[in-house]
Write a protein that holds these residues in place. Structure first.
Motif, PDB file in Angstrom:
ATOM      1  N   LEU A   1       1.953   4.945   2.227  1.00  0.00           N
ATOM      2  CA  LEU A   1       2.805   6.000   1.664  1.00  0.00           C
ATOM      3  C   LEU A   1       3.630   6.632   2.778  1.00  0.00           C
ATOM      4  CD1 LEU A   1       0.343   7.836  -0.744  1.00  0.00           C
ATOM      5  CD2 LEU A   1       1.700   5.785  -1.148  1.00  0.00           C
ATOM      6  N   LYS A   2       4.860   6.969   2.434  1.00  0.00           N
ATOM      7  CA  LYS A   2       5.752   7.609   3.406  1.00  0.00           C
ATOM      8  C   LYS A   2       5.972   9.027   2.913  1.00  0.00           C
ATOM      9  CE  LYS A   2       9.022   4.786   5.636  1.00  0.00           C
ATOM     10  NZ  LYS A   2      10.272   4.072   5.618  1.00  0.00           N
ATOM     11  N   VAL A   3       5.576  10.010   3.712  1.00  0.00           N
ATOM     12  CA  VAL A   3       5.643  11.397   3.230  1.00  0.00           C
ATOM     13  C   VAL A   3       6.299  12.268   4.304  1.00  0.00           C
ATOM     14  CG1 VAL A   3       4.302  13.319   2.272  1.00  0.00           C
ATOM     15  CG2 VAL A   3       3.451  11.000   2.025  1.00  0.00           C
ATOM     16  N   GLN A   4       7.188  13.139   3.845  1.00  0.00           N
ATOM     17  CA  GLN A   4       7.857  14.070   4.757  1.00  0.00           C
ATOM     18  C   GLN A   4       7.006  15.353   4.789  1.00  0.00           C
ATOM     19  OE1 GLN A   4      11.447  13.154   5.391  1.00  0.00           O
ATOM     20  NE2 GLN A   4      11.358  14.545   7.127  1.00  0.00           N
ATOM     21  N   VAL A   5       6.416  15.652   5.940  1.00  0.00           N
ATOM     22  CA  VAL A   5       5.583  16.856   6.048  1.00  0.00           C
ATOM     23  C   VAL A   5       6.196  17.779   7.103  1.00  0.00           C
ATOM     24  CG1 VAL A   5       3.269  17.753   6.518  1.00  0.00           C
ATOM     25  CG2 VAL A   5       3.528  15.493   5.511  1.00  0.00           C
ATOM     26  N   ASN A   6       6.643  18.952   6.678  1.00  0.00           N
ATOM     27  CA  ASN A   6       7.266  19.927   7.584  1.00  0.00           C
ATOM     28  C   ASN A   6       8.326  19.273   8.476  1.00  0.00           C
ATOM     29  OD1 ASN A   6       5.353  21.596   6.463  1.00  0.00           O
ATOM     30  ND2 ASN A   6       3.909  21.283   8.155  1.00  0.00           N
ATOM     31  N   GLY A   7       9.169  18.465   7.875  1.00  0.00           N
ATOM     32  CA  GLY A   7      10.268  17.849   8.617  1.00  0.00           C
ATOM     33  C   GLY A   7       9.876  16.604   9.397  1.00  0.00           C
ATOM     34  N   VAL A   8       8.607  16.227   9.346  1.00  0.00           N
ATOM     35  CA  VAL A   8       8.168  15.025  10.076  1.00  0.00           C
ATOM     36  C   VAL A   8       7.815  13.943   9.056  1.00  0.00           C
ATOM     37  CG1 VAL A   8       6.433  14.083  11.644  1.00  0.00           C
ATOM     38  CG2 VAL A   8       7.253  16.420  11.954  1.00  0.00           C
ATOM     39  N   LEU A   9       8.400  12.769   9.249  1.00  0.00           N
ATOM     40  CA  LEU A   9       8.124  11.666   8.320  1.00  0.00           C
ATOM     41  C   LEU A   9       6.914  10.889   8.815  1.00  0.00           C
ATOM     42  CD1 LEU A   9       9.335  10.304   5.811  1.00  0.00           C
ATOM     43  CD2 LEU A   9      10.534   8.754   7.345  1.00  0.00           C
ATOM     44  N   ILE A  10       5.866  10.821   7.994  1.00  0.00           N
ATOM     45  CA  ILE A  10       4.682  10.086   8.442  1.00  0.00           C
ATOM     46  C   ILE A  10       4.260   9.061   7.391  1.00  0.00           C
ATOM     47  CG2 ILE A  10       3.727  11.844   9.975  1.00  0.00           C
ATOM     48  CD1 ILE A  10       1.933  12.706   7.758  1.00  0.00           C
ATOM     49  N   THR A  11       3.517   8.065   7.825  1.00  0.00           N
ATOM     50  CA  THR A  11       3.010   7.059   6.893  1.00  0.00           C
ATOM     51  C   THR A  11       1.480   7.097   6.908  1.00  0.00           C
ATOM     52  OG1 THR A  11       2.952   5.374   8.611  1.00  0.00           O
ATOM     53  CG2 THR A  11       4.955   5.482   7.280  1.00  0.00           C
ATOM     54  N   ARG A  12       0.884   6.795   5.770  1.00  0.00           N
ATOM     55  CA  ARG A  12      -0.582   6.687   5.696  1.00  0.00           C
ATOM     56  C   ARG A  12      -0.948   5.586   4.712  1.00  0.00           C
ATOM     57  NH1 ARG A  12      -0.475   9.525   9.318  1.00  0.00           N
ATOM     58  NH2 ARG A  12      -1.630  11.401   9.845  1.00  0.00           N
ATOM     59  N   PRO A  13      -1.929   4.745   5.101  1.00  0.00           N
ATOM     60  CA  PRO A  13      -2.360   3.711   4.154  1.00  0.00           C
ATOM     61  C   PRO A  13      -3.443   4.249   3.204  1.00  0.00           C
ATOM     62  CG  PRO A  13      -3.404   3.397   6.287  1.00  0.00           C
ATOM     63  CD  PRO A  13      -2.614   4.663   6.391  1.00  0.00           C
ATOM     64  N   TYR A  14      -3.314   3.970   1.926  1.00  0.00           N
ATOM     65  CA  TYR A  14      -4.354   4.331   0.948  1.00  0.00           C
ATOM     66  C   TYR A  14      -4.641   3.117   0.070  1.00  0.00           C
ATOM     67  CZ  TYR A  14      -3.916   9.218   2.242  1.00  0.00           C
ATOM     68  OH  TYR A  14      -3.918  10.389   2.953  1.00  0.00           O
ATOM     69  N   SER A  15      -5.913   2.779  -0.078  1.00  0.00           N
ATOM     70  CA  SER A  15      -6.285   1.645  -0.931  1.00  0.00           C
ATOM     71  C   SER A  15      -5.855   1.903  -2.361  1.00  0.00           C
ATOM     72  CB  SER A  15      -7.806   1.460  -0.934  1.00  0.00           C
ATOM     73  OG  SER A  15      -8.227   1.026   0.309  1.00  0.00           O
ATOM     74  N   ILE A  16      -5.453   0.847  -3.022  1.00  0.00           N
ATOM     75  CA  ILE A  16      -5.151   0.967  -4.454  1.00  0.00           C
ATOM     76  C   ILE A  16      -6.502   0.909  -5.168  1.00  0.00           C
ATOM     77  CG2 ILE A  16      -3.856   0.008  -6.397  1.00  0.00           C
ATOM     78  CD1 ILE A  16      -2.148  -1.517  -4.301  1.00  0.00           C
ATOM     79  N   SER A  17      -6.809   1.934  -5.959  1.00  0.00           N
ATOM     80  CA  SER A  17      -8.129   1.949  -6.603  1.00  0.00           C
ATOM     81  C   SER A  17      -8.081   1.408  -8.029  1.00  0.00           C
ATOM     82  CB  SER A  17      -8.727   3.360  -6.578  1.00  0.00           C
ATOM     83  OG  SER A  17      -7.852   4.294  -7.173  1.00  0.00           O
ATOM     84  N   SER A  18      -6.887   1.151  -8.551  1.00  0.00           N
ATOM     85  CA  SER A  18      -6.776   0.519  -9.869  1.00  0.00           C
ATOM     86  C   SER A  18      -6.718  -0.996  -9.671  1.00  0.00           C
ATOM     87  CB  SER A  18      -5.524   1.026 -10.579  1.00  0.00           C
ATOM     88  OG  SER A  18      -4.401   0.880  -9.734  1.00  0.00           O
ATOM     89  N   THR A  19      -6.504  -1.736 -10.772  1.00  0.00           N
ATOM     90  CA  THR A  19      -6.597  -3.198 -10.668  1.00  0.00           C
ATOM     91  C   THR A  19      -5.220  -3.861 -10.676  1.00  0.00           C
ATOM     92  OG1 THR A  19      -6.634  -3.426 -13.056  1.00  0.00           O
ATOM     93  CG2 THR A  19      -8.758  -3.212 -11.964  1.00  0.00           C
ATOM     94  N   PRO A  20      -5.164  -5.130 -10.236  1.00  0.00           N
ATOM     95  CA  PRO A  20      -3.895  -5.862 -10.319  1.00  0.00           C
ATOM     96  C   PRO A  20      -3.358  -5.907 -11.748  1.00  0.00           C
ATOM     97  CG  PRO A  20      -5.453  -7.027  -8.926  1.00  0.00           C
ATOM     98  CD  PRO A  20      -6.209  -5.886  -9.530  1.00  0.00           C
ATOM     99  N   SER A  21      -4.254  -6.091 -12.735  1.00  0.00           N
ATOM    100  CA  SER A  21      -3.736  -6.189 -14.118  1.00  0.00           C
ATOM    101  C   SER A  21      -3.157  -4.847 -14.571  1.00  0.00           C
ATOM    102  CB  SER A  21      -4.818  -6.679 -15.084  1.00  0.00           C
ATOM    103  OG  SER A  21      -5.941  -5.870 -14.971  1.00  0.00           O
ATOM    104  N   GLU A  22      -3.650  -3.741 -14.010  1.00  0.00           N
ATOM    105  CA  GLU A  22      -3.068  -2.433 -14.360  1.00  0.00           C
ATOM    106  C   GLU A  22      -1.680  -2.260 -13.718  1.00  0.00           C
ATOM    107  OE1 GLU A  22      -7.242  -0.076 -15.248  1.00  0.00           O
ATOM    108  OE2 GLU A  22      -6.542  -0.228 -13.181  1.00  0.00           O
ATOM    109  N   ALA A  23      -1.461  -2.925 -12.571  1.00  0.00           N
ATOM    110  CA  ALA A  23      -0.106  -2.886 -11.983  1.00  0.00           C
ATOM    111  C   ALA A  23       0.874  -3.567 -12.932  1.00  0.00           C
ATOM    112  CB  ALA A  23      -0.104  -3.574 -10.626  1.00  0.00           C
ATOM    113  N   LEU A  24       0.405  -4.647 -13.571  1.00  0.00           N
ATOM    114  CA  LEU A  24       1.292  -5.330 -14.530  1.00  0.00           C
ATOM    115  C   LEU A  24       1.558  -4.447 -15.752  1.00  0.00           C
ATOM    116  CD1 LEU A  24      -0.106  -8.990 -14.452  1.00  0.00           C
ATOM    117  CD2 LEU A  24       1.847  -8.038 -13.220  1.00  0.00           C
ATOM    118  N   LYS A  25       0.595  -3.548 -16.049  1.00  0.00           N
ATOM    119  CA  LYS A  25       0.814  -2.617 -17.177  1.00  0.00           C
ATOM    120  C   LYS A  25       1.693  -1.449 -16.754  1.00  0.00           C
ATOM    121  CE  LYS A  25      -3.648  -3.543 -19.270  1.00  0.00           C
ATOM    122  NZ  LYS A  25      -5.028  -3.085 -19.182  1.00  0.00           N
ATOM    123  N   GLY A  26       1.994  -1.327 -15.458  1.00  0.00           N
ATOM    124  CA  GLY A  26       2.956  -0.315 -15.030  1.00  0.00           C
ATOM    125  C   GLY A  26       2.388   0.856 -14.247  1.00  0.00           C
ATOM    126  N   TYR A  27       1.168   0.733 -13.699  1.00  0.00           N
ATOM    127  CA  TYR A  27       0.709   1.845 -12.853  1.00  0.00           C
ATOM    128  C   TYR A  27      -0.252   1.386 -11.740  1.00  0.00           C
ATOM    129  CZ  TYR A  27      -3.663   1.985 -15.607  1.00  0.00           C
ATOM    130  OH  TYR A  27      -4.853   1.675 -16.207  1.00  0.00           O
TER     131      TYR A  27
END
Ligand code: FES
Length: 409
Positions: free
Chosen positions: A99-125
């Protein structure tokens, strides 16, 4: 005809058939050319597929927020059509989003595991589950600011923490600590819906009951799928009211009690302190390297806990001369913070995803000076080591530096 001869006969016949098929290759291709339309090809389906599977960025919007524990929330993210993301990239259960997030004017990235399933990505989330860290720069911002409708920018799915049937045994033993359970939720649900053909025994370590994430959800998965999912809670606090759990830490004895290590592939995800402990326990089984998969995303929380880090520089602030394209700039860098953090504080944002030395996106060149590279996160190729390339997310300045960094994507 003997069985041996029959087998030989079949092999010879099929080899002959292959040979004939090969001799017809060129004439068949000519026939296809003759039959082909004279209209020029306008689309490029292969490239379209590549872009759909590996987008550089995805624009998402928060649709739902669910409290999992006192300090953990699950965010449901859907495509943001206003910013031209129409479909979500498919992924393999266990991968993460950066994820790319702007925090107080600083752009930072953080990795977060996807906790839903691949088939739910096909359903749109997608769903991501985040635990609020004490003094966590980003998580405090998320708690204060993320609401339904908030727009979030992410990478495509990344990472190698997934079940690969060509490499892994069908019996998976997951070892999770704290919020390290999040990729296992995706893996467990993908096993249940048939995306993954495997069984999961999950040993889940927490300090106390209140810290357990997805307790009811995993219990239900286990109840409804007893041949596929088994979860064992391991609690380290002194007073434990939960029935059916182990006390203490995830030791060799506990692992042996619930699985046959020699016929399992281990997947480990949790905080550094858990890795330090579990690694030693797993070493006792003498397993081949490929049978232990580790998710080590995120930066080391406190580099001073590493015995090899030179403590004498801990209080120092060094200068880093940065070269990026035609631009040259000097920035300060605290010895105990990674070079990547120093770059982000100065609003110089090289590409970054895993923040643990694994993905190579932040790969930069060290021209002058010395860095400390966290050995557990040193995933560089030998050629890169030889020619002074390094990963700023897993490296710490221990003198003044001069470096060349890649441009932001
Ligand atoms: S961000 Fe992945 S190696 Fe640095």
């Amino acid at each position: 005809m003997s069985e041996e001869k029959e087998k030989l006969d079949i092999t010879i016949k099929s080899n002959t058939r292959d040979l004939f098929a090969f001799t017809k290759l060129v004439p068949n291709r000519k026939k296809r050319f003759e039959r082909a339309s004279s209209e020029p090809i306008t689309g490029d389906p292969m490239n379209e597929l590549v872009v759909r599977l590996h987008p550089i960025r995805q624009y998402l919007v928060i649709k739902e927020i669910k409290d999992e524990t006192k300090s953990t929330k699950t965010f449901k993210l859907v495509p943001d059509p206003d910013l031209n993301t129409k479909k979500l990239a498919y992924f393999r259960a266990g991968q993460y989003l950066s994820l790319k997030v702007q925090v107080n004017g600083v752009l930072i990235t953080r990795p977060y595991s996807i906790s839903s399933t691949p088939s739910e990505a096909l359903k749109g989330y997608y769903e991501i589950t985040i635990r609020k860290e004490e003094h966590g720069f980003l998580t405090e911002f998320i708690w204060d600011n993320w609401k339904i409708g908030t727009k979030v920018e992410s990478s495509g799915p990344e990472g190698y923490f997934f079940f690969e049937p060509l490499r892994d045994l069908k019996q998976i033993v997951g070892i999770a600590g704290g919020s390290g359970i999040t990729p296992f939720r995706s893996i467990a649900k993908a096993i249940i819906d048939g995306t993954i053909d495997a069984r999961l025994t999950l040993l889940y370590g927490s300090s106390e009951e209140d810290d357990i994430i997805y307790y009811h959800e995993f219990k239900e998965m286990e109840r409804n799928n007893p041949t596929k999912i088994k979860i064992v809670y391991v609690l380290s606090c002194d007073f434990v009211a939960l029935e059916e759990c182990e006390k203490g830490f995830i030791t060799k004895e506990i692992i042996e009690k619930y699985c046959d290590a020699n016929s399992s592939t281990f997947f480990v995800c949790g905080p550094q302190i858990m890795y330090n402990f579990v690694e030693k326990e797993l070493e006792k089984f003498n397993l081949p390297v490929k049978r232990i998969r580790r998710e080590a995303f995120g930066e080391v929380k406190d580099i001073l806990t590493h015995p090899e880090f030179p403590k004498e520089v801990a209080e120092k602030i060094f200068k880093i001369k940065i070269n990026i394209g035609d631009l040259a700039k000097e920035i300060p860098a605290i010895a105990t913070e990674s070079v990547l953090v120093a770059l982000e504080r100065a609003n110089l944002n090289p590409p970054s995803k895993c923040r643990s030395g694994e993905c190579g996106f932040c790969r930069s060149l060290l021209i002058d000076g010395k860095i400390y590279i966290n050995p557990v996160s040193d995933w560089r190729k030998s050629g890169d080591k030889r020619f002074n390339y390094f990963h700023p997310c897993a490296s710490y300045p221990i003198t003044d530096l001069e470096i060349i960094i890649p441009r932001a994507l």
